[in-house]
Design a protein around this motif. Structure first.
Motif, PDB file in Angstrom:
ATOM      1  N   LEU A  36       1.180   7.557  -3.539  1.00 32.44           N
ATOM      2  CA  LEU A  36       0.305   6.370  -3.706  1.00 32.44           C
ATOM      3  C   LEU A  36      -0.181   6.058  -2.399  1.00 32.44           C
ATOM      4  N   THR A  37      -1.606   6.189  -2.286  1.00 35.20           N
ATOM      5  CA  THR A  37      -2.382   5.600  -1.177  1.00 35.20           C
ATOM      6  C   THR A  37      -3.151   4.358  -1.134  1.00 35.20           C
ATOM      7  N   TYR A  38      -3.001   3.476  -0.422  1.00 38.77           N
ATOM      8  CA  TYR A  38      -3.776   2.285  -0.458  1.00 38.77           C
ATOM      9  C   TYR A  38      -4.376   1.897   0.874  1.00 38.77           C
ATOM     10  N   ALA A  39      -5.636   1.390   0.757  1.00 40.12           N
ATOM     11  CA  ALA A  39      -6.491   1.378   1.848  1.00 40.12           C
ATOM     12  C   ALA A  39      -7.050  -0.242   1.756  1.00 40.12           C
ATOM     13  N   ILE A  40      -6.955  -0.662   2.803  1.00 34.42           N
ATOM     14  CA  ILE A  40      -7.431  -2.162   2.851  1.00 34.42           C
ATOM     15  C   ILE A  40      -8.489  -2.338   3.953  1.00 34.42           C
ATOM     16  N   MET A  71      12.239   7.170  -0.978  1.00 30.78           N
ATOM     17  CA  MET A  71      10.570   6.867  -1.048  1.00 30.78           C
ATOM     18  C   MET A  71      10.249   6.784   0.300  1.00 30.78           C
ATOM     19  N   SER A  72       9.182   7.470   0.684  1.00 31.04           N
ATOM     20  CA  SER A  72       8.805   7.158   2.167  1.00 31.04           C
ATOM     21  C   SER A  72       7.453   6.367   2.238  1.00 31.04           C
ATOM     22  N   ASN A  73       7.298   5.719   3.271  1.00 27.94           N
ATOM     23  CA  ASN A  73       6.166   4.784   3.378  1.00 27.94           C
ATOM     24  C   ASN A  73       5.579   5.040   4.763  1.00 27.94           C
ATOM     25  N   THR A  74       4.340   5.711   5.040  1.00 27.59           N
ATOM     26  CA  THR A  74       3.635   6.096   5.997  1.00 27.59           C
ATOM     27  C   THR A  74       2.515   5.408   6.260  1.00 27.59           C
ATOM     28  N   PHE A  75       2.134   4.798   7.377  1.00 26.03           N
ATOM     29  CA  PHE A  75       0.640   4.246   7.990  1.00 26.03           C
ATOM     30  C   PHE A  75       0.175   5.307   8.449  1.00 26.03           C
ATOM     31  N   VAL A 125       0.701   5.355   2.920  1.00 26.54           N
ATOM     32  CA  VAL A 125       1.112   6.177   1.845  1.00 26.54           C
ATOM     33  C   VAL A 125       2.316   5.961   1.381  1.00 26.54           C
ATOM     34  N   LEU A 126       2.639   5.644   0.085  1.00 24.29           N
ATOM     35  CA  LEU A 126       3.994   5.640  -0.359  1.00 24.29           C
ATOM     36  C   LEU A 126       3.868   7.200  -1.059  1.00 24.29           C
ATOM     37  N   SER A 127       5.185   7.922  -0.489  1.00 24.80           N
ATOM     38  CA  SER A 127       5.487   9.230  -1.249  1.00 24.80           C
ATOM     39  C   SER A 127       6.870   9.411  -1.627  1.00 24.80           C
ATOM     40  N   SER A 128       6.930  10.433  -2.719  1.00 30.42           N
ATOM     41  CA  SER A 128       8.069  10.720  -3.008  1.00 30.42           C
ATOM     42  C   SER A 128       8.287  11.968  -3.679  1.00 30.42           C
TER      43      SER A 128
END
Length: 302
Positions: free
Chosen positions: A296-300, A44-48, A34-37
């Motif tokens: 912004l959530t990204y899932a692979i 910008m925060s990037n959390t797994f 999750v990229l959040s602001s």
């Protein structure tokens, strides 16, 4: 690279080679970030939120019961879960435990990419406290399914130090009660219903119920999540699709000592091996400034 990570990667390589030789052994992976602001985020925060490899093995026991075993590798840690189909329901157990309430309490509709039930209040589903527990799920009876789960007794230890190491003593006390949860789900005239309760050892029992209905391509959902300690969250959700996009909206209101409401919007796109979701959340806790958050959530997965 530290030793624990080397051990995890070695185990993964062994499993992958074994899966090629056994048709009843499968391997899958999932990564979600999750990229959040926003107002409460500096820059910008990037959390797994999830980064795991899953290995699943299925077979039939000599007595005809079905067995499914699952191993998960997350970073340098490993977890295990298993499920046995008895013909009169299934029994699930292991270190990666899901309570009966957690299995049933998701909102039927809404902007639930990051939060599957409620983002407000202090409602808990019992997973963490049940620990290495066991869960029973009944077969479907006239469209209704019942689940019950129970964890281990919660224990704590106190060390009393003496003049020497040999004089040290440890006293362990275990709670006589166990965390447990009960849930049921089904449908009546096309209306999906679910409800459940967590029997908490602290005497404050969390509970939930949800209602879902679909009409003309639009899914509607309603839920109540109560922590039995002065906090009750009401959630209303809507989901639909348009032009290849999945759209969701959720409104939440938490009735507590400080009343809070939340509006959340989702736009999602499935790209095959990858899914991307843009989420906007507006939280109002009664103060002069609202909290606006973009994620912004990204899932692979494979």
């Amino acid at each position: 690279m530290n030793k624990s990570k080397i051990t995890a990667y070695t185990a993964l390589a062994t499993i992958m080679s074994a899966s090629a030789a056994h048709a009843d052994l499968s391997i899958a992976g999932f990564h979600k970030g999750v990229l959040s602001s926003g107002d409460n985020t500096t820059g910008m925060s990037n959390t797994f939120t999830t980064s795991s490899v899953y290995v699943t093995y299925g077979t039939t026991l000599d007595n005809g019961m079905g067995l499914s075993a699952n191993y998960s590798i997350t970073d340098a840690s490993m977890g295990f879960s298993a499920s046995i189909d008895t013909g009169m329901g299934s029994l699930a157990f292991g270190t990666v435990h899901k309570s009966a309430v957690d299995a049933f309490d998701s909102m039927p509709a809404g902007a639930t990419e990051i939060t599957s039930n409620t983002g407000l209040g202090s409602y808990v589903d019992g997973d963490a406290a049940e620990g290495n527990g066991i869960r029973y799920t009944s077969p479907s009876i006239n469209g209704w399914t019942v689940g019950y789960s129970m964890g281990e007794n919660e224990c704590s230890s106190v060390v009393t130090y003496g003049a020497t190491d040999a004089a040290n003593s440890t006293a362990t006390t275990c709670n006589d009660d166990r965390m447990a949860s009960f849930a049921v789900k089904g449908s009546i005239a096309g209306v999906a219903l679910a409800a459940g309760s967590v029997d908490d050892i602290d005497g404050k029992d969390d509970s939930f119920f949800t209602v879902g209905y679909s009409v003309a391509g639009v899914s509607l959902g309603y839920g109540r999540y109560d922590d039995d300690d002065g906090s009750e969250a009401t959630v209303v959700g809507l989901s639909t699709s348009m032009a290849g996009l999945s759209l969701g909206y959720t409104y939440e209101e938490n009735d507590a000592s400080t009343d809070t409401d939340l509006s959340r919007y989702n736009v999602s796109k499935d790209l095959g091996g990858m899914a991307v979701t843009l989420q906007y959340t507006d939280t109002d806790d009664g103060s002069a400034v609202d909290n606006h958050q973009w994620a912004l959530t990204y899932a692979i997965g494979f």
